[in-house]
Structure formats: structure tokens, C-alpha cells
Scaffold this active site. Structure first.
Site, PDB file in Angstrom:
ATOM      1  N   ASN A   5      -3.771  -6.740  12.333  1.00  0.00           N
ATOM      2  CA  ASN A   5      -5.208  -6.468  12.434  1.00  0.00           C
ATOM      3  C   ASN A   5      -5.936  -7.465  13.334  1.00  0.00           C
ATOM      4  O   ASN A   5      -7.017  -7.964  13.003  1.00  0.00           O
ATOM      5  CB  ASN A   5      -5.840  -6.429  11.032  1.00  0.00           C
ATOM      6  CG  ASN A   5      -5.323  -5.270  10.210  1.00  0.00           C
ATOM      7  OD1 ASN A   5      -5.270  -4.138  10.686  1.00  0.00           O
ATOM      8  ND2 ASN A   5      -4.926  -5.545   8.969  1.00  0.00           N
ATOM      9  N   HIS A  24      -6.272 -11.268  -2.059  1.00  0.00           N
ATOM     10  CA  HIS A  24      -5.560 -11.006  -0.805  1.00  0.00           C
ATOM     11  C   HIS A  24      -6.270 -11.748   0.329  1.00  0.00           C
ATOM     12  O   HIS A  24      -7.298 -11.297   0.824  1.00  0.00           O
ATOM     13  CB  HIS A  24      -5.542  -9.503  -0.545  1.00  0.00           C
ATOM     14  CG  HIS A  24      -4.544  -9.057   0.494  1.00  0.00           C
ATOM     15  ND1 HIS A  24      -3.882  -9.929   1.321  1.00  0.00           N
ATOM     16  CD2 HIS A  24      -4.097  -7.817   0.840  1.00  0.00           C
ATOM     17  CE1 HIS A  24      -3.069  -9.257   2.121  1.00  0.00           C
ATOM     18  NE2 HIS A  24      -3.177  -7.969   1.849  1.00  0.00           N
ATOM     19  N   THR A  62       0.846  -1.193   0.000  1.00  0.00           N
ATOM     20  CA  THR A  62       0.000   0.000   0.000  1.00  0.00           C
ATOM     21  C   THR A  62       0.878   1.239   0.000  1.00  0.00           C
ATOM     22  O   THR A  62       1.789   1.358   0.829  1.00  0.00           O
ATOM     23  CB  THR A  62      -0.921  -0.003   1.231  1.00  0.00           C
ATOM     24  OG1 THR A  62      -1.843  -1.089   1.105  1.00  0.00           O
ATOM     25  CG2 THR A  62      -1.692   1.308   1.347  1.00  0.00           C
ATOM     26  N   ASN A  65      -3.040 -10.930   6.130  1.00  0.00           N
ATOM     27  CA  ASN A  65      -2.879  -9.673   6.871  1.00  0.00           C
ATOM     28  C   ASN A  65      -4.138  -9.171   7.563  1.00  0.00           C
ATOM     29  O   ASN A  65      -4.274  -7.973   7.821  1.00  0.00           O
ATOM     30  CB  ASN A  65      -2.301  -8.580   5.969  1.00  0.00           C
ATOM     31  CG  ASN A  65      -0.915  -8.919   5.445  1.00  0.00           C
ATOM     32  OD1 ASN A  65      -0.386  -9.995   5.732  1.00  0.00           O
ATOM     33  ND2 ASN A  65      -0.330  -8.027   4.681  1.00  0.00           N
ATOM     34  N   TYR A  95      -7.309  -9.011   6.515  1.00  0.00           N
ATOM     35  CA  TYR A  95      -8.377  -8.406   5.717  1.00  0.00           C
ATOM     36  C   TYR A  95      -9.499  -9.420   5.506  1.00  0.00           C
ATOM     37  O   TYR A  95      -9.501 -10.488   6.106  1.00  0.00           O
ATOM     38  CB  TYR A  95      -7.803  -7.830   4.423  1.00  0.00           C
ATOM     39  CG  TYR A  95      -6.770  -6.764   4.716  1.00  0.00           C
ATOM     40  CD1 TYR A  95      -7.123  -5.617   5.450  1.00  0.00           C
ATOM     41  CD2 TYR A  95      -5.444  -6.900   4.334  1.00  0.00           C
ATOM     42  CE1 TYR A  95      -6.190  -4.646   5.768  1.00  0.00           C
ATOM     43  CE2 TYR A  95      -4.499  -5.933   4.649  1.00  0.00           C
ATOM     44  CZ  TYR A  95      -4.875  -4.811   5.373  1.00  0.00           C
ATOM     45  OH  TYR A  95      -3.946  -3.855   5.709  1.00  0.00           O
TER      46      TYR A  95
END
Length: 360
Positions: free
Chosen positions: A233, A173, A24, A176, A178
Site C-alpha cells: 500500500n 494492526h 483477510t 501493511n 493501513y
């Protein structure tokens, strides 16, 4: 070195085994790819394969400020400039589709978009917004059965748009913390329906999403990124984690996906992914594996020679070394990135890193 040898990824011939990892960078003003992004990726086209920064498949998938989307005509046109620039330099490029799920804030989303996740579980920490600075995460909505189908269709539609934009393929994805991993991990998935509970149920969202994307554009153009033992996260390791990822790898292998991309962030302080699990995923999947995580050229070469994977990803070194492959080949020292410009708008710390001037 094996690292610099060509590799056949499905119908694509990659010029080397170096993968530019998705990162990102928050340069997409209005969530639309632009000219400075085209320069950024063009500068790094020496990678055997570029995987783009995480890109939202829908307005609901937008999490961070200024991340790109690939769900409307303007975004497709913006990405077309980027894929054309990379291809003109002989590179190959996949779009990473990133639905951030509960890792979001309404200020980073257009009006009417919703912060959703598999279960309404609070996320600790804060998120930056351009409008009001750092804000606490809101409590997400729990996805209904209809929301789940909609999200999966958003991935498939995004994949179709990516092919229209000239991408060689897409990466789902699933890492991580998400949306895909939010379904995989029992810390964020408290559902009691067919998408929660036993690991086969928790893997269902990922598998069905991969099925729909593969049906839309072809399995040979569909990869998936996974981060077993990741803690970003609010993800946590859990009982049965190895069993889940071996099961998921097998299902991805049955689909004939282009590759699995295994994240190991232990160099950044997360738990290490056991080598036995990496080997189990590799053997069960049966297709190309992308490995990496805090490696230099020598360590990457050793892992390739040991057969742990077929391609190696490099992340932060690509920020400040647009000519990373050449630098590693020539033995040149790598430049260090400016951390203060990782996510700031504009060209500073983005397209202004020079290539190496001489060979040592």
C-alpha cells in the site's frame, strides 16, 4: 521441539507456540461474522493462538469487500459464535483491529462513511468492489484533530466489544500500510502538526491508540502488529526507520502490552527486516515477540532456539491446512491453497480443506 511447547502469554496458557496469522478472507456478508466463519476458525483451533482477519473498528475503517466489523451488537453476536467455537476446542483467539484508512473505496463502505488518512496523499493502484469490479482508489480526506481522537476512540470501543464477544484479547494492526502505519511512514504522513514530522510525532498516533485500548481492556490483552521495511500500500523504507521502531517498541514495553507481532514479508518480495532491528525491537520491548514470514517448522524452530522470538506466525499454510500443528508434528506434507478462492464468498476454498488422513 520448542515450537510445540506450551507458552504463558500473560494469564493465557497457549497449547503451543504456533500463531495463526491474521488473513483477510472476505466471507463476512454485510460486514457481519457468520456461521461459516465460525467453522473456519473452529477447524484451526489447534493453533496456540489465533489472530483473526483484519476487522474494522468502525464504518470508516472498512476497506475491502465483505470484511467483518466489531462495532455493533449484531457483529458482537456473530463473533461470540466464533469465540465460543474456538474456546470449546481449547483454543485462544485475539481480534485484529484493522482500520484501513486511505486503503478503501466508498463502494465498500456504508453511506456516510469517509475514506480518511493522516494526509491527503494519492494511493496508487486499484481496489476491488462487488458492485463495479476494480476501481481506482479515491483521494482520501486528511484527518482533522477531531478525526484523530474519534479514530482512537473507535479502536477502544472496538476492543470493548471484542471482550464482550468473548475474545481473549485484541491486536492493533499497525502494519501493511493501513491507518496506523500511514501515520508512521513519511510517504503517507505529510502533517506539520504534532502527529507529523519527527519520528516521535509520527509514532504518536500508534502510541496513543495503544494507550486508549489498554485503558479500555487492559494492556495484558492488547498486542500490536508492525511491519518495518514493508512496502504494501505504497509504504516505503525511509531514513530513521530503525530508530522509529525501536522507539515505538520501547513505548509499547512501557505500556506492558501483551506482545509485539513483527511482520517480515521478504519471502513475498519485500525488503528483509534486518536481524539487528528484530533484536533491537525484542530487547527494547522486553515482552513476548511473535516472529515469522515464509517459515516451515524447521526454520521456525531454529528462530525460536536462537531467541529471536517467543511465538511464530504461519499465514497461508493455515488456509489449506486446518490441522497445521498436527501436520507439522507428524511430518505430513502440507496441502497447497487455491489462490482463486482467497477472497471469494462462500465455503469453497475456505472450510472445505480436509485434515491429513494418515501419518507419514
Amino acid at each position: 521441539m520448542k515450537l510445540f511447547e506450551s507458552f504463558q502469554l500473560g494469564s493465557l496458557e497457549l497449547s503451543n507456540r504456533v500463531v495463526m496469522a491474521p488473513m483477510t478472507r472476505s466471507r463476512a456478508i454485510g460486514n457481519t461474522p457468520n456461521d461459516i466463519m465460525a467453522r473456519y476458525y473452529e477447524q484451526r483451533a489447534g493453533a496456540g493462538l489465533i489472530i483473526t482477519e483484519g476487522t474494522a473498528p468502525s464504518e470508516n475503517g472498512l476497506g475491502y469487500p465483505r470484511i467483518p466489523g466489531c462495532y455493533n451488537a449484531e457483529q458482537v453476536a456473530g463473533w461470540r459464535k466464533i469465540t465460543d467455537a474456538v474456546h470449546a476446542k481449547g483454543g485462544k483467539i485475539f481480534l485484529q483491529m484493522m482500520h484501513t484508512g486511505r486503503v478503501s473505496h466508498p463502494l465498500n463502505m456504508p453511506e456516510g462513511a469517509r475514506v480518511v488518512g493522516p494526509s491527503a496523499v494519492p494511493l496508487s493502484g486499484e481496489m476491488y468492489t462487488d458492485q463495479q469490479g476494480v476501481q481506482p482508489y479515491p483521494l482520501n480526506e486528511e484527518m482533522t484533530a477531531e478525526d484523530i481522537v474519534q479514530a482512537q476512540e473507535e479502536y477502544a470501543n472496538c476492543a470493548r466489544h471484542a471482550i464482550q464477544a468473548g475474545f481473549d484479547g485484541v491486536e492493533i494492526h499497525g502494519a501493511n500500510g493501513y491507518l496506523v502505519e500511514q501515520f508512521l511512514n513519511p510517504a503517507s504522513n505529510k502533517r506539520t502538526d504534532s502527529y507529523g514530522g519527527p519520528f516521535e510525532n509520527r509514532a504518536r498516533f500508534a502510541i496513543e491508540t495503544a494507550e486508549k485500548v489498554a485503558a479500555a481492556i487492559g494492556a495484558e490483552r492488547t498486542g500490536m502488529r508492525l511491519s518495518p521495511y514493508g512496502i504494501f500500500n505504497d509504504m516505503v523504507p525511509y531514513d530513521g526507520i530503525d530508530e522509529l521502531y525501536i522507539y515505538l517498541a520501547g513505548k509499547c514495553g512501557e505500556l506492558g502490552l501483551a506482545y509485539l507481532h513483527i511482520v517480515d514479508h521478504s519471502s513475498m518480495g519485500t525488503p528483509e527486516v534486518p536481524e539487528s532491528l528484530k533484536e533491537g525491537i525484542r530487547d527494547t520491548f522486553g515482552g513476548p515477540i511473535i516472529i515469522g514470514g515464509g517459515l516451515n517448522a524447521e526454520k521456525a524452530e531454529a528462530q525460536l532456539q536462537a531467541g529471536l522470538g517467543h511465538l511464530v506466525y504461519f499465514g497461508r499454510p493455515y488456509i489449506s491446512n486446518p490441522d497445521l500443528v498436527k501436520r507439522m508434528k507428524d511430518g505430513n506434507e502440507l496441502a497447497s491453497p487455491d489462490h482463486s478462492t482467497f477472497y471469494t464468498p462462500g465455503e469453497a476454498g475456505y472450510t472445505d480443506y480436509p485434515v491429513a488422513e494418515k501419518v507419514n
